[in-house]
Structures are given as C-alpha cells and as structure tokens.
Design an enzyme around this catalytic site. Structure first.
Site, PDB file in Angstrom:
ATOM      1  CE  LYS A  32      -6.591   6.962  -1.845  1.00  0.00           C
ATOM      2  NZ  LYS A  32      -5.095   7.225  -1.384  1.00  0.00           N
ATOM      3  CB  SER A  64      -4.464   4.089   0.168  1.00  0.00           C
ATOM      4  OG  SER A  64      -4.123   5.374  -0.047  1.00  0.00           O
ATOM      5  CB  SER A  86      -1.242   5.913  -0.556  1.00  0.00           C
ATOM      6  OG  SER A  86      -1.458   5.427   0.249  1.00  0.00           O
TER       7      SER A  86
END
Lengths: 100, 426
Positions: B17, B92, B116
């Site tokens: 990420k 997310s 997330s």
C-alpha cells in the site's frame, strides 16, 4: 437546530490551518453536523467511573540505554524540502522588520 | 548464494500500500500533499520482507491517507473491483485487495485502522488480516490514527497469510507500541482440526439495521459447516457494539488531526507558491494539498479536541472504548474465537456513497470494534450474493492470531469460495 454553525466551522478551520471557500464551508457544516448528530448517541452510555482507553494494549513505556545512535545525515533529511539552503529548511519571514 | 531459498517468501512478487515507505521510492498516500516526496528510509515491514527475499513489484492505491472505505478518495482516481468494475473494491487498502483478487500478485500488504484490510478483502473475495495492535511494527507506516493503525497481509488463503504474518511480525525497538512477545510459527497451528474450538456468535452483529440478510445467511452457513466439523457454537453478547462507529469517528479523526499537522509545506511534499507569510504558507499548502474527506476528518478531529468539546466528545469516546474492550474480554472468557460478517453488504457501486460520509462510515460497523479493542481479526471468503463475494470475519483475543488463522484455514479446507476467480479474469 444544527449542532455546529458556519462560524464554528470557520473557527476550527483556522485552528487546523485550512481555508474553506463558501461552498466548502456550507457543505462541511452540514456534513459535520450530521456526524455530530450521529455520535451524540454516546451520551446515552453511562460512563461514570470508567477509565478512558488511549491504547488498547497496555505496555510499559520501553526505555533504551542513553547512548548516541546513528541518525539520518542532514543532507538526506532535507532532501525532500520544497525549498532549502544547504542543510536548512527555508520558510517565509516569521518576525517583522528583519528584512535587510 | 548457495541456491537455497532465503525464506518461504523468497522470490515472491508482492505489492504494498502506498502509505508504507521504501527507500528511493515515492510514497504518496494518494494525496497531492505528498507530491514529490521520495522516502529516505524503509518501513520495518519493507526491510523484513526484502530480507526474506520478497520482491516488491508495485505500490497500490488507497483512500487518501487511508481515510475511506472505497478507495474512491484518491488523488489518482478510484480503484475498481475485479468482480465488477462498476463497483469499489472496498477500502482503504482497495488497491492491494484488487491486485490479489485479480491475480496480479499472490501477496500484498495494507493497513487497517477501522477495517481497511478486512472490508476490502471481503469485497474482493480474498483473505485479509489485521493483527493484534503492536504485533507488527508501524515504523515507516504513514500515521493516520496511531492508537488504531496496524499493518497486515492480503492473500488467497489463511495458510499464505500465516507465512506472510510471521515474516512481518515481531518486536521493533523503533516502535514504542511494538509488543516484545516472541512470534509463534502460525503455519504450525493450521491443523485443519476445529473439534472442541468454541466459536462465539455475537447476537448484536446479526441484528444490525441495514445488514443484507443474504450476507448474514452466508455467514450462518459457514458457521454451521464449522459446527459440523466439530466446533462448538455459542451465542455471546457484545452489548456496546452499536456505539463502535460513534466512538471510532471521534477517536480516529482526533488522532488524524494531530498526525496530519505535520504537512506544512516546509519539510516535504506540496508547498503553495509565493506565500505572503508563514500562516499563508500553512493555510494554502494544506488547503491545496488535502482532498475533501481528509479535510473533513481534520476539521472533525480539531473540533472534538478543542476547548469545551474535549470531555463531551473525545474523553467520552475513550471511555466507551474501555467498555468495548471489556465486552470482548468478557466474551472471550466463554469462547476461543468470535465469528461475524465482515461487512454489512457486498461491494457497493462507485459513487454510491460519495456524497454521504456517514453512510460510508457505516460500512465499517463490524470491523472498527477490533481496532478499538486492539484484537486480531481476519476476513475469509464465505459465499457470493448476486455474484459478489461475502466475507466471514473471525476475531480472536489479544495475540490470538494462531487461533484465528486455524479457524480460517479449517473453513477454507471445507469450502471453495476462495478458489473462484472474477469472471473476466478467470
């Protein structure tokens, strides 16, 4: 009645160093008002005498030996600065009357 | 150099990420405010993964600063769900989830502050795990809400997850919240046997307003299957569940407003042109650099921490956090793991919740409580509703990762939902 006014939003925006245009300020007031309406339900929970939790996993603050350790070299530490002079960060004048 | 593998991850292509820093690589957090930033150091997880031989082949999209549940709030545009490109992959960590679901990489990493990792794993039909708070070092993870953030893996199977977690877990002196306990061999816990394991079903999670009954049916059916395999199922109660989202949306923005004060246009990232003075530099840099959701959370957080509101909002939320922790402590006296849905509905359409922040926040109703309580949780595929994946969430007590993984693995040995592929990719 809304839980937050546009004036209060303007005040917190200034505390948070954010500028909102008219449209943003209107929208933000409505949206934060709706969120505050929702979170108001916490008032119905009896929390008398309940300790607050800041961290869920209790740990004693760890200490290390007070010995110097290698740190990032200053050139590398300022390499990302949008404006720099040597190994210093450049900011606009903070105090008046210092211009030479 | 002896022709031996460095570790089970040697040579494995992985994605991370874009809020985990890596030397010499841009880290954007999907925000304009980090424009031009190139990291001078490695996150601990990056160091450990590279030492294990894993090859980082890409950095994945996210909601700006990990604030969101859809990966739509990105300065680079929305990520899409491989199962239906008109839908979000959740968020997310939606980019990492989509990359694994689409078969681009077998392993990716994300961060989970309120769900997330687990919610996007559920939305894309893969496995995603949030470890115990402190199990994985946060050094080099760009901070959102420091008392809730935790890094974890996305994989297809619980068995892969066990290997990936072991590679990144463990004490790190650079993170003062890192837990010193030794890391067990999680893979050794995957016996396939759940006989005698007590699974708790929290009644409040199955009575949530707005949950899709078809999603709940998938979860019930997975739990019955585990019961047939020898697990004992019992109802448990987590009475403060309904206050989880409210407590979370006071605590997380409060911490975020403080953490994001560092973006000032001086040390890195975006800087407004020709500032009049320092205040003007701060105001314009931040207003130009942050997107709408990040601004909203900074404002909300600043409000709840400001004089006159602190006790009524922030302190109250922290007290409710204590009650949520106690709920779990009490429940785990009577069971080994807790089983719930991961999300109340399947992946939603891009744009569907974009104008209604509160309805977006409610996507995390089943996941935020684990962050508030610090406990580990995993999402594993447990069915399909209208062709879209559904996730089963398994929660464990603090440092109960081995049990959580054992139950998840036992379920995957008895099901094939994780073997299915998105139609356009298969």
């Amino acid at each position: 009645m809304s839980r937050i006014t546009r004036e209060e939003v303007a005040r917190i925006a200034s505390l948070a160093r954010l500028s909102l245009d008219d449209d943003e300020s209107q929208r933000t007031t409505t949206q934060i008002g709706a969120i505050l309406d929702y979170v108001a339900q916490l008032a119905e929970v009896d929390t008398t005498g309940i300790e607050p939790t800041a961290h869920a996993v209790p740990l004693r603050t760890p200490l290390r030996a007070d010995r110097a350790q290698p740190a990032m070299p200053p050139e590398l530490a300022v390499a990302n600065a949008p404006q720099r002079e040597g190994t210093a960060f450049v900011v606009p004048l903070v105090l008046d009357g210092e211009e030479s | 150099m002896r022709g031996e593998a460095l570790s089970p991850l040697d040579g494995i292509p992985i994605a991370i990420k874009d809020n985990l820093v890596q030397v010499g690589e841009a880290t954007t957090c999907a925000s304009r405010i980090l424009e031009g930033f190139v990291s001078p150091y490695d996150a601990t997880v990056v160091e450990r993964l590279q030492a294990a031989g894993a090859v980082i082949v890409g950095r994945t999209n996210l909601d700006e600063f990990a604030m969101g549940s859809s990966t739509e709030n990105s300065a680079f545009g929305a990520s899409r769900n491989p199962w239906d490109v008109a839908r979000t992959p959740g968020g997310s960590s939606g980019g990492s989830a989509a990359a694994v679901a689409a078969g681009i990489v077998p392993l990716a990493f994300g961060s989970d502050t309120g769900g997330s990792i687990r919610q996007p794993a559920a939305c894309t039909g893969i496995v995603g795990m949030k470890p115990t708070y402190g199990r994985v070092s946060r050094w080099g993870l760009v901070a959102f809400a420091s008392s809730l953030d935790q890094i974890g893996p996305f994989t297809r199977t619980a068995a892969d997850c066990a290997v990936a977690l072991r590679a990144i877990a463990g004490h790190d002196p650079r993170d003062s919240t890192s837990i010193p306990e030794a890391v067990p061999d999680y893979a050794a816990a995957l016996t396939g046997d759940v006989s005698g394991v007590v699974l708790g079903m929290p009644r409040e999670y199955f009575e949530t307003k707005g949950a899709d009954p078809a999603v709940l049916d998938c979860v019930h059916s997975a739990v019955s299957n585990l019961e047939k395999a020898g697990a004992k199922v019992r109802e448990v109660s987590l009475p403060h569940t309904k206050y989880g989202i409210a407590a979370y949306y006071l605590i997380a923005p409060a911490e975020a407003s403080s953490n994001l004060a560092r973006y000032d246009g001086v040390r890195y990232g975006h800087r407004a042109a020709s500032p009049r003075d320092l205040a003007d530099l701060y105001h314009r840099t931040r207003s130009e650099g942050f997107g709408p959701e990040v601004k909203r959370r900074i404002l909300l957080g600043t409000y709840v921490l400001s004089a006159g509101y602190y006790d009524a909002h922030y302190r109250k939320a922290q007290q409710v956090r204590t009650l949520l922790r106690r709920d779990f402590e009490e429940a785990f006296r009577g069971c080994d793991a807790i089983v719930t849905p991961t999300a109340p509905e399947v992946a939603f359409r891009i744009g569907e919740k974009a104008d209604d922040p509160l309805s977006m926040y409610l996507s995390d109703v089943y996941t935020v409580t684990a962050n508030l309580a610090g406990i580990p949780g995993i999402s594993v595929p447990c069915g399909f509703v209208r062709g879209l994946p559904v996730g089963l969430q398994i929660l464990g007590p603090l440092l109960g990762e081995a049990t959580v993984l054992r139950v998840a693995d036992a379920w995957q040995r008895r099901s094939d939902f994780h073997l299915q592929r998105p139609p356009e990719i298969a």
